[in-house]
Design a protein around this motif. Sequence first.
Motif, PDB file in Angstrom:
ATOM      1  N   LEU A 189       0.821  -1.217   0.000  1.00 33.16           N
ATOM      2  CA  LEU A 189       0.000   0.000   0.000  1.00 33.16           C
ATOM      3  C   LEU A 189       0.849   1.259   0.000  1.00 33.16           C
ATOM      4  CD1 LEU A 189      -2.832  -1.003   2.501  1.00 33.16           C
ATOM      5  CD2 LEU A 189      -2.882  -1.044  -0.003  1.00 33.16           C
ATOM      6  N   ALA A 273     -16.219  11.952  13.076  1.00 35.59           N
ATOM      7  CA  ALA A 273     -16.209  10.969  11.981  1.00 35.59           C
ATOM      8  C   ALA A 273     -15.805   9.598  12.543  1.00 35.59           C
ATOM      9  CB  ALA A 273     -15.254  11.408  10.886  1.00 35.59           C
ATOM     10  N   PRO A 274     -16.733   8.957  13.285  1.00 33.81           N
ATOM     11  CA  PRO A 274     -16.386   7.690  13.956  1.00 33.81           C
ATOM     12  C   PRO A 274     -16.040   6.559  12.988  1.00 33.81           C
ATOM     13  CG  PRO A 274     -18.739   8.168  14.174  1.00 33.81           C
ATOM     14  CD  PRO A 274     -18.107   9.380  13.565  1.00 33.81           C
ATOM     15  N   GLU A 275     -16.289   6.759  11.685  1.00 36.47           N
ATOM     16  CA  GLU A 275     -15.929   5.702  10.726  1.00 36.47           C
ATOM     17  C   GLU A 275     -14.427   5.421  10.723  1.00 36.47           C
ATOM     18  OE1 GLU A 275     -17.366   8.613   9.938  1.00 36.47           O
ATOM     19  OE2 GLU A 275     -16.566   9.486   8.080  1.00 36.47           O
ATOM     20  N   LEU A 276     -13.654   6.333  11.295  1.00 37.35           N
ATOM     21  CA  LEU A 276     -12.214   6.091  11.428  1.00 37.35           C
ATOM     22  C   LEU A 276     -11.946   4.752  12.122  1.00 37.35           C
ATOM     23  CD1 LEU A 276      -9.231   7.163  11.353  1.00 37.35           C
ATOM     24  CD2 LEU A 276      -9.660   8.067  13.643  1.00 37.35           C
ATOM     25  N   CYS A 326       3.399  -0.406   4.667  1.00 37.70           N
ATOM     26  CA  CYS A 326       2.033  -0.849   4.954  1.00 37.70           C
ATOM     27  C   CYS A 326       1.533  -1.725   3.815  1.00 37.70           C
ATOM     28  CB  CYS A 326       1.108   0.357   5.113  1.00 37.70           C
ATOM     29  SG  CYS A 326       1.606   1.409   6.479  1.00 37.70           S
ATOM     30  N   LEU A 341      -6.653   1.857   4.401  1.00 34.70           N
ATOM     31  CA  LEU A 341      -6.104   3.188   4.123  1.00 34.70           C
ATOM     32  C   LEU A 341      -6.597   4.212   5.147  1.00 34.70           C
ATOM     33  CD1 LEU A 341      -6.359   3.203   0.224  1.00 34.70           C
ATOM     34  CD2 LEU A 341      -4.290   2.967   1.615  1.00 34.70           C
ATOM     35  N   ARG A 342      -7.852   4.082   5.575  1.00 34.42           N
ATOM     36  CA  ARG A 342      -8.375   5.016   6.565  1.00 34.42           C
ATOM     37  C   ARG A 342      -7.736   4.768   7.930  1.00 34.42           C
ATOM     38  NH1 ARG A 342     -14.175   4.032   7.164  1.00 34.42           N
ATOM     39  NH2 ARG A 342     -14.503   4.987   5.136  1.00 34.42           N
ATOM     40  N   ALA A 344      -4.912   3.740   8.461  1.00 31.66           N
ATOM     41  CA  ALA A 344      -3.505   4.173   8.434  1.00 31.66           C
ATOM     42  C   ALA A 344      -3.336   5.529   9.124  1.00 31.66           C
ATOM     43  CB  ALA A 344      -2.998   4.238   6.994  1.00 31.66           C
ATOM     44  N   ASN A 345      -4.441   6.238   9.354  1.00 29.69           N
ATOM     45  CA  ASN A 345      -4.378   7.469  10.149  1.00 29.69           C
ATOM     46  C   ASN A 345      -3.960   7.201  11.591  1.00 29.69           C
ATOM     47  OD1 ASN A 345      -5.320   9.852   8.532  1.00 29.69           O
ATOM     48  ND2 ASN A 345      -7.048   8.479   8.157  1.00 29.69           N
ATOM     49  N   ALA A 350       2.405  10.517  11.840  1.00 29.29           N
ATOM     50  CA  ALA A 350       1.252  11.364  12.148  1.00 29.29           C
ATOM     51  C   ALA A 350       0.122  10.536  12.743  1.00 29.29           C
ATOM     52  CB  ALA A 350       0.764  12.075  10.887  1.00 29.29           C
ATOM     53  N   GLY A 351       0.422   9.318  13.150  1.00 32.21           N
ATOM     54  CA  GLY A 351      -0.627   8.407  13.607  1.00 32.21           C
ATOM     55  C   GLY A 351      -1.229   8.832  14.937  1.00 32.21           C
ATOM     56  N   PHE A 352      -2.559   8.772  14.997  1.00 29.59           N
ATOM     57  CA  PHE A 352      -3.245   9.148  16.234  1.00 29.59           C
ATOM     58  C   PHE A 352      -2.729   8.338  17.432  1.00 29.59           C
ATOM     59  CE2 PHE A 352      -6.938  10.497  13.453  1.00 29.59           C
ATOM     60  CZ  PHE A 352      -6.831  11.842  13.768  1.00 29.59           C
TER      61      PHE A 352
END
Lengths: 410, 155
Positions: A189, A273-276, A326, A341-342, A344-345, A350-352
Amino acid sequence: MTAHTSPHQWPAEGLSRVPYWIYSDPDLYALEQERIFRGNTWNFLCLEAELPQPNTFRTSNLGDMSVVVTRDANGAIHAFENRCAHRGALLCLVPRGERKEFACVYHNWTYDLAGNLTGVAFRRGIGGKGGMSPEAKPERHAPRKLRVEVLAGLVFGTLGTDPPSLETYLGPEIVSGIRRVMRAPVRLLGGYSQSLPSNWKLYMENTKDSYHASLLHMFFTTFRLNRLSQKGGLVVNHNGAGHISYSMAADVAGSEYEQAKMRSAQDGYSLDAPELLQSVDEFGDGIGLQILAIFPGFVLQQIRNSLAVRRIVPQGLERSELVWTCFGFTGDDDRLNELRLRQANLIGPAGFISMEDGAATGFVQRGSRGAPRELSVLEMGGQGTSSEESRVSEAAVRGFWKAYREQMRM
Amino acid sequence: MNIEQKLAVEDLNTRYAEAIDEDRLEAWPDFFSSDGRYLVTTAENVAQGLPLGIISATSRAMLRDRIKALRQANVYEAQRYRHVLGTPRIEAVNGTLRARTSFMVARIMHTGETTLFATGCYEDRIILDGTGAQFAEKTVILDSRVIDTLLAIPL
């Protein structure tokens, strides 16, 4: 606490103490390269998928040494030192590509994809003049070849003279933890690197520290992605080199956090945006998180559907590069690909839930700089390295030091 | 592309960078349309055709979440940015504007350490209507694959 250790002598308390000179002694750095990275350890080099077809290569590292990993015309995988036999120049200057041979740019000595020296420019001179003597044997100085093993799509290499087999080094539980994640052919990815302001060991300790995860990474805890009260466990292998920390996706009981009024359990924090956090149980076992790390420098990560390999490259005493790659699988549908891909935030620089790691290891480096003779205390979960159900434990960190001391003969 | 469009894009770029550099991060999501996309990636990923982002948001709500997390959850040392933007190259395609703008970002740590933190280009799709200009899509393509320590504040 004042320690009375002399440099390179481990504290009498054993694995529950780590002397701070271990992160700041310049002599140790060179010794680690020799005894650990070029010694009898297995080092992750790349994903097999990064060598997608015959005559492809990518560069990687064995500690701070550059290596070339190739797939030859017959499909066999090789790895060798990225160093010309002649003057020691890098043979390969690009990270990946397709090639049938390597030619050193300096004097055009050539190598096949197994790292054998195949040609010396003007070896017999020109017009009977110059060149090398017929007795010269430059092949003797050819780049060293690594022993390579591929496990479930992961390519490992070693330069050790007497390494155990990869599976023996890892032990059965770590092998099955790898096979669990690497369930199908890999689709890349993407990737990036994080430059860490710390000694390489601090990052590897961090990945083996299941105690810190929900305390430092508040995002994690706030959204109940990982709390130490979630059902899970910690597996440490026989030699300390491998560990798995895992937790189930469902939260069982988490009131200890609220009762203790920890900063990581903030009320009223919800996502717009809870879809995270949407995910699917692609492995069918309910495990939402599995961090698997192998001494000296490899991490295989499953955080929900976010899968990645990370490898640490030491770049001097106080600097390391963390290389992230990834991936998903070739059979992923669009929906699963989108989830990966989402999610991956959550990871990377920069990861939460991972951005803090780069900073935290730097805090230890800076905080301990003036205290080489002081000791770090690792007593969560006792003093040993055995597997346990609780992740409120530093057993895997102690495992790291067990493996370290064995390789360093310390 | 006309001169009004050019001025609108340059103004949007300037206000966007200024909001970040002045730590008005709560205003940052409003530079995007409600279904605006924001992707931070590397030139290497783009060249290989790989979709992974370092940050990847597909709505303004996701951008708001990122700022909330930065303010309330994530741990990082105090720092700020200084953006320097190039002149955008703008094309009008079927009612939307496409702009490509080089940037350099210095990072100033609370300790005083100042470094060149990131360089690259913005590839933007911009909606321009009566009320103003917004990013429908902003792709931040970093020249380097390496981020020093962490990327907390958006670029």
